[in-house]
Design a protein around this motif. Structure first.
Motif, PDB file in Angstrom:
ATOM      1  N   ILE A 206       3.544   7.165  -4.617  1.00 22.74           N
ATOM      2  CA  ILE A 206       3.903   6.055  -4.991  1.00 22.74           C
ATOM      3  C   ILE A 206       4.629   6.106  -6.357  1.00 22.74           C
ATOM      4  CG2 ILE A 206       3.611   3.737  -6.324  1.00 22.74           C
ATOM      5  CD1 ILE A 206       3.440   3.590  -3.758  1.00 22.74           C
ATOM      6  N   SER A 266      -3.673   1.193  -3.412  1.00 22.30           N
ATOM      7  CA  SER A 266      -2.011   1.704  -2.939  1.00 22.30           C
ATOM      8  C   SER A 266      -2.193   2.303  -1.904  1.00 22.30           C
ATOM      9  CB  SER A 266      -2.304   3.447  -3.746  1.00 22.30           C
ATOM     10  OG  SER A 266      -3.365   3.661  -3.667  1.00 22.30           O
ATOM     11  N   SER A 283       5.671  -0.413  -1.319  1.00 18.41           N
ATOM     12  CA  SER A 283       5.848   0.608  -2.975  1.00 18.41           C
ATOM     13  C   SER A 283       6.219  -0.519  -3.731  1.00 18.41           C
ATOM     14  CB  SER A 283       6.757   1.179  -2.898  1.00 18.41           C
ATOM     15  OG  SER A 283       5.981   2.457  -1.285  1.00 18.41           O
TER      16      SER A 283
END
Length: 305
Positions: A206, A266, A283
């Motif tokens: 990320i 995530s 993201s």
């Protein structure tokens, strides 16, 4: 203080990925390979570990909590189809918004906060909440996040794709828990080590993706900001008001609140990259909700407790 510590750890891990991308150590190809490791090795190992526990619940308690948890996911899935339409999300990103609505960062943020606030025994409630999560993210999540053409799936998921490593390990984890199957210590430790890779690797990926994201554009994306406020404030607050009507145990209510209030997981970005979906939007969603959760999680806690 605990929440702040978790956020600092998360941002430091993201910073490692950000710097690694800036200096050319983490390339786009490296990010894809790391995502594949998280999706196919680290996260499945963490799922298996969640089913290996000496803590057990009474049959009636287990049944009642299971019903409530399934109801929560049913509502989240309904919202996943309603919110993108209400927010007029571009068809290309609709699946990402659906996944972001359902899946939160319960592993990296949820578990540590639950353990610190309510003790390790309360993590069992979190593990129970994560069982449908693990199955859904590798079925509904994969379907929503995989590459689309003109807003529609390129092709339907095959049986082989549905029975992927995530679903298989989720089923095994459930069997291990329900049948109380004992696993050798060395195997449990090995799985724990592998599972512990999930958080740092996913946060690094990320962070690497943030090199292509403008923070100014991130905080001026009205649609994503509105979604984030709904995800981080409205859903946990109204969700908990309903849950309190049927659940009286304050510890269990606290666990559910944490699970609903955490930012976008995530794994949404990992799966989007693994299946060639809208990785950029995923993201951005993870990054923005993570930043905002520093404020929203304490606010939700103050409103409800």
């Amino acid at each position: 203080m605990l929440l702040l510590q978790q956020m600092i750890i998360m941002f430091l891990l993201m910073s490692v990925g950000f710097v690694g991308s800036k200096i050319g150590m983490i390339t786009e190809e490296t990010s894809k390979r790391l995502s594949a490791i998280v999706v196919n090795i680290a996260n499945p190992a963490m799922i298996l570990v969640s089913g290996i526990s000496d803590e057990r619940m009474e049959g009636r308690e287990l049944l009642s909590l299971t019903v409530v948890i399934l109801a929560i996911y049913a509502v989240l899935l309904l919202l996943a189809y309603l919110l993108p339409a209400l927010l007029r999300v571009d068809p290309k990103s609709r699946g990402v918004y659906q996944a972001m609505t359902v899946f939160s960062n319960i592993g990296f943020m949820g578990y540590p906060i639950i353990a610190a606030l309510y003790g390790s025994s309360a993590v069992l409630y979190g593990a129970l909440y994560s069982i449908p999560f693990n199955i859904l993210i590798y079925t509904f999540g994969v379907s929503a996040l995989r590459k689309k053409e003109n807003g529609a799936e390129k092709k339907k998921l095959s049986l082989k794709e549905v029975l992927n490593i995530g679903v298989i390990t989720s089923i095994i984890s459930l069997i291990l828990y329900l049948w109380q199957i004992r696993v050798p210590g060395f195997l449990t430790d090995t799985l724990s080590y592998l599972g512990n890779l999930t958080a740092p690797l996913s946060m690094m990926v990320i962070g690497a993706s943030m090199t292509s994201i403008s923070l100014r554009e991130l905080f001026t994306d009205v649609r994503l900001l509105l979604f984030s406020l709904i995800k981080l404030l409205l859903i946990p607050v109204f969700g908990m008001l309903l849950i309190r009507q049927v659940v009286t145990n304050e510890v269990i209510c606290g666990v559910f609140m944490i699970m609903l209030a955490t930012p976008v997981g995530s794994m949404t970005a990992m799966l989007a990259q693994e299946y060639d979906g809208d990785y950029e939007t995923a993201s951005r969603g993870v990054t923005l909700t993570t930043l905002l959760s520093v404020i929203t999680m304490p606010v939700v806690s103050l409103l409800l407790f």
